[in-house]
Design a protein around this motif. Sequence first.
Motif, PDB file in Angstrom:
ATOM      1  N   TYR A  57      -2.602   3.226  -3.097  1.00  0.00           N
ATOM      2  CA  TYR A  57      -1.606   2.154  -3.056  1.00  0.00           C
ATOM      3  C   TYR A  57      -1.821   1.240  -1.849  1.00  0.00           C
ATOM      4  O   TYR A  57      -1.657   0.018  -1.942  1.00  0.00           O
ATOM      5  N   SER A  58      -2.170   1.807  -0.717  1.00  0.00           N
ATOM      6  CA  SER A  58      -2.438   0.986   0.461  1.00  0.00           C
ATOM      7  C   SER A  58      -3.687   0.139   0.264  1.00  0.00           C
ATOM      8  O   SER A  58      -3.738  -1.018   0.689  1.00  0.00           O
ATOM      9  N   ALA A  59      -4.708   0.708  -0.395  1.00  0.00           N
ATOM     10  CA  ALA A  59      -5.928  -0.055  -0.659  1.00  0.00           C
ATOM     11  C   ALA A  59      -5.649  -1.230  -1.592  1.00  0.00           C
ATOM     12  O   ALA A  59      -6.178  -2.337  -1.395  1.00  0.00           O
ATOM     13  N   LEU A  60      -4.820  -1.016  -2.600  1.00  0.00           N
ATOM     14  CA  LEU A  60      -4.465  -2.119  -3.502  1.00  0.00           C
ATOM     15  C   LEU A  60      -3.733  -3.223  -2.744  1.00  0.00           C
ATOM     16  O   LEU A  60      -3.979  -4.415  -2.974  1.00  0.00           O
ATOM     17  N   ALA A  61      -2.843  -2.834  -1.833  1.00  0.00           N
ATOM     18  CA  ALA A  61      -2.134  -3.832  -1.024  1.00  0.00           C
ATOM     19  C   ALA A  61      -3.096  -4.586  -0.121  1.00  0.00           C
ATOM     20  O   ALA A  61      -2.990  -5.816   0.041  1.00  0.00           O
ATOM     21  N   ALA A  62      -4.055  -3.871   0.475  1.00  0.00           N
ATOM     22  CA  ALA A  62      -5.035  -4.524   1.353  1.00  0.00           C
ATOM     23  C   ALA A  62      -5.928  -5.481   0.570  1.00  0.00           C
ATOM     24  O   ALA A  62      -6.232  -6.589   1.038  1.00  0.00           O
ATOM     25  N   GLY A  65      -3.994  -8.578  -0.211  1.00  0.00           N
ATOM     26  CA  GLY A  65      -3.882  -9.429   0.967  1.00  0.00           C
ATOM     27  C   GLY A  65      -5.165 -10.174   1.266  1.00  0.00           C
ATOM     28  O   GLY A  65      -5.137 -11.353   1.636  1.00  0.00           O
ATOM     29  N   HIS A  66      -6.304  -9.506   1.110  1.00  0.00           N
ATOM     30  CA  HIS A  66      -7.594 -10.171   1.318  1.00  0.00           C
ATOM     31  C   HIS A  66      -7.799 -11.281   0.289  1.00  0.00           C
ATOM     32  O   HIS A  66      -8.293 -12.363   0.626  1.00  0.00           O
ATOM     33  N   ALA A  67      -7.442 -11.000  -0.957  1.00  0.00           N
ATOM     34  CA  ALA A  67      -7.621 -12.010  -2.001  1.00  0.00           C
ATOM     35  C   ALA A  67      -6.779 -13.248  -1.707  1.00  0.00           C
ATOM     36  O   ALA A  67      -7.244 -14.387  -1.853  1.00  0.00           O
ATOM     37  N   ALA A  92      -0.005 -10.281   9.386  1.00  0.00           N
ATOM     38  CA  ALA A  92      -0.307  -9.254  10.387  1.00  0.00           C
ATOM     39  C   ALA A  92       0.504  -7.994  10.138  1.00  0.00           C
ATOM     40  O   ALA A  92      -0.024  -6.873  10.184  1.00  0.00           O
ATOM     41  N   VAL A  93       1.806  -8.160   9.856  1.00  0.00           N
ATOM     42  CA  VAL A  93       2.669  -6.996   9.607  1.00  0.00           C
ATOM     43  C   VAL A  93       2.247  -6.282   8.320  1.00  0.00           C
ATOM     44  O   VAL A  93       2.056  -5.062   8.292  1.00  0.00           O
ATOM     45  N   ALA A  94       2.107  -7.057   7.226  1.00  0.00           N
ATOM     46  CA  ALA A  94       1.734  -6.450   5.953  1.00  0.00           C
ATOM     47  C   ALA A  94       0.333  -5.851   6.006  1.00  0.00           C
ATOM     48  O   ALA A  94       0.089  -4.748   5.505  1.00  0.00           O
ATOM     49  N   GLY A  95      -0.594  -6.587   6.639  1.00  0.00           N
ATOM     50  CA  GLY A  95      -1.955  -6.083   6.745  1.00  0.00           C
ATOM     51  C   GLY A  95      -2.042  -4.831   7.597  1.00  0.00           C
ATOM     52  O   GLY A  95      -2.807  -3.910   7.279  1.00  0.00           O
ATOM     53  N   SER A  96      -1.261  -4.772   8.667  1.00  0.00           N
ATOM     54  CA  SER A  96      -1.277  -3.586   9.518  1.00  0.00           C
ATOM     55  C   SER A  96      -0.731  -2.374   8.775  1.00  0.00           C
ATOM     56  O   SER A  96      -1.286  -1.266   8.862  1.00  0.00           O
ATOM     57  N   TYR A 143      -8.766  -3.212  13.513  1.00  0.00           N
ATOM     58  CA  TYR A 143      -9.057  -3.855  14.796  1.00  0.00           C
ATOM     59  C   TYR A 143      -8.861  -5.368  14.718  1.00  0.00           C
ATOM     60  O   TYR A 143      -8.277  -5.977  15.623  1.00  0.00           O
ATOM     61  N   LEU A 144      -9.322  -5.962  13.624  1.00  0.00           N
ATOM     62  CA  LEU A 144      -9.195  -7.407  13.488  1.00  0.00           C
ATOM     63  C   LEU A 144      -7.739  -7.831  13.317  1.00  0.00           C
ATOM     64  O   LEU A 144      -7.326  -8.881  13.820  1.00  0.00           O
ATOM     65  N   THR A 145      -6.964  -7.007  12.615  1.00  0.00           N
ATOM     66  CA  THR A 145      -5.557  -7.350  12.396  1.00  0.00           C
ATOM     67  C   THR A 145      -4.728  -7.165  13.661  1.00  0.00           C
ATOM     68  O   THR A 145      -3.932  -8.033  14.033  1.00  0.00           O
TER      69      THR A 145
END
Length: 246
Positions: A57-62, A65-67, A92-96, A143-145
């Motif tokens: 589920y976290s990977a789908l969210a990530a 977000g990238h898309a 930043a919040v959602a990506g983190s 790290y980037l986020t």
Amino acid sequence: MTTWHLWWWVILPYIAIAVFVVGHIWRWRYDQFGWTSRSTQLQEQRLLKWGAPLFHYSALAAIAGHAMGILIPKAVTDWLGIHETFYQDVSAVAGSAAAIGVLIGGALLTIRRTAVPRVRATTSAVDYLALILLGIIVILGIYLTLGIQDTSHYEYRETVGVWFRSLFALHPNVAVIVQAPLMYQVHAIAAWAIFIVWPFSRLVHAWSYPLWYLWRPYIVIRSRVAKQPQEPGTAGRRWRKIGVPY
């Protein structure tokens, strides 16, 4: 543009896209029985129960977000009236949150795959390579986020996003990607590497969505209570000769 720039930002992406597409076609054509996640649920369930849902589920969210961040130009969000600071804070919040979920879930699955002997026995070299690349991508993403985007508010949509979209326009804009920070470049290269490995690993199960469940008939389930079998005309079972009618 140097030879290295040409390799990393033009040749490698197109090779990765070609291998990704052709590799999936080949895998589906010649290895449909291997098109599976090779479930190891029977080997171990405790870590899988917590790690798999959190990671997926976290990977789908990530990925979502990238898309949104790469495929949607900055001009679109400006046209919609979304302020840049607000966009960066939300991303930043959602990506983190997504990155931390992927990290914890991936760590549980990695520990399970390496520490449980029965699960480790079912893991191939390609699976380990995919795990390493996923780990690099996730750690760099965190790290980037948290490191760059939160402190300097670097706008990757004006460099990485422009370059990525230019690849599909068949006119790669190398000048913008070479201006991006080094870790963004490494993050992008690791992403292309995972695309090359994808068709030959268990990651292909990501495309196996049971969409036919949406229109399949309902499954009728009837309860069954065991009863004493009876023969016609008798109160119970009895011995009889074969061929003799009741």
